[in-house]
Scaffold this active site. Sequence first.
Site, PDB file in Angstrom:
ATOM      1  N   LEU A  31       0.816  -1.210   0.000  1.00 19.85           N
ATOM      2  CA  LEU A  31       0.000   0.000   0.000  1.00 19.85           C
ATOM      3  C   LEU A  31       0.853   1.265   0.000  1.00 19.85           C
ATOM      4  O   LEU A  31       1.700   1.465   0.883  1.00 19.85           O
ATOM      5  CB  LEU A  31      -0.923  -0.003   1.218  1.00 19.85           C
ATOM      6  CG  LEU A  31      -1.852   1.203   1.369  1.00 19.85           C
ATOM      7  CD1 LEU A  31      -2.846   1.266   0.212  1.00 19.85           C
ATOM      8  CD2 LEU A  31      -2.593   1.156   2.715  1.00 19.85           C
ATOM      9  N   ASP A  32       0.622   2.129  -0.997  1.00 16.41           N
ATOM     10  CA  ASP A  32       1.263   3.447  -1.113  1.00 16.41           C
ATOM     11  C   ASP A  32       2.781   3.364  -1.043  1.00 16.41           C
ATOM     12  O   ASP A  32       3.450   4.278  -0.539  1.00 16.41           O
ATOM     13  CB  ASP A  32       0.745   4.392  -0.016  1.00 16.41           C
ATOM     14  CG  ASP A  32      -0.735   4.695  -0.172  1.00 16.41           C
ATOM     15  OD1 ASP A  32      -1.217   4.708  -1.316  1.00 16.41           O
ATOM     16  OD2 ASP A  32      -1.408   4.917   0.861  1.00 16.41           O
ATOM     17  N   ALA A  33       3.352   2.271  -1.558  1.00 11.95           N
ATOM     18  CA  ALA A  33       4.800   2.089  -1.493  1.00 11.95           C
ATOM     19  C   ALA A  33       5.416   1.809  -2.857  1.00 11.95           C
ATOM     20  O   ALA A  33       6.576   1.408  -2.937  1.00 11.95           O
ATOM     21  CB  ALA A  33       5.140   0.948  -0.529  1.00 11.95           C
TER      22      ALA A  33
END
Length: 367
Positions: free
Chosen positions: A309-311
């Site tokens: 997630l969001d990486a």
Amino acid sequence: MQLLAGSSRSAARRPSAVEAPAVSRISGRPACTAARRASHVQPARVAHASTPATERANGNGSSPTQGSPLGSIDGFVPQAGLTANLLLQCPDQKGVIAAVSQLLYGFGCNIVSSDQFTDSISNQFFQRITFDFSEIVIGPGNTAVLERAIGELASRFRMKWKLAYKNKIKRLAILVSKQDHCLYDLLIRHRSGELRCEIPFIISNHPDLKHIADTFGVPFHHMPIDKSSKDSQEKAIEDLLAKEQIDVLILARYMQIFTTGFCERHWEHTINIHHSFLPAFEGARPYHRAHERGVKIIGATAHFATAELDAGPIIDQAVSRITHRDSVDDMIRKGKDLERLVLARAVRWHLDDRVMVYNNKTVVFED
């Protein structure tokens, strides 16, 4: 992390006869210097075996092919605007720029622009070349021969490569939830000609933004989702992506998390806009958490949507100053401006083949 790129320009003239392209064995940067210094050349062999077809068919019914492993477009016959973008990545070594330049020269192509960058830490070389092939000696309809020659050159330098013809307009799908600011911005930029692509449809897990799609004449697909329907909804999305031959997927504040399998299949062409300056405040409600923390800067981040997630690899970011006077609503208002700008830049760069990924980072040859 965005790496800065250097720039150089070179040009290649058409040779006087049709012949196999010559490839330099002597290196140097920039390419023009290498070409002057090269005194020993060996002819590049042109392979006759076809490259395995992967991904979807092009508009003329032919299939793109896989270069190692970024891929190229094989069999596509450009008809107008005969320019292409060639992206290269390989271990940094002597001879790369000279060899690529001489290969294009040997085929009668003209290099319009060239940008390159060397990451000294990973010892990786990155290059983006835009070239005109209107006078290619084998004829513009025989670009498969050029692609095979690039493939053979790539094997010599352990090179990953991608070739994209600029007159092949990419097809872009937008996914949204209830926030409308990024959707409006993308559609306006597209209508004004700023984003060079086709937008066949918009998908949303809510019906709220259908009126925007109707205003711009874009088909709207409402695909509701809950915990029990997640797999079936993702299957419906993938079926539509395949049917409409979508090249790029934009998550314009789409507030759902895809499964690991979906991300692994699509992350390289899926761009998400996150409303914080990652890696700070990943996940939900970043403005509220930033306000609680008392930050003095907020930001927005456009990145590839990987399973973590969001990486994913970051394409672009921007920030705005915050003071003690700013409420959460103030931060949201300022943040929306950043989100519009950052997402639009990331989409434009991706559409123009300016983004390369390595080690969960990007090299962006900005326009």
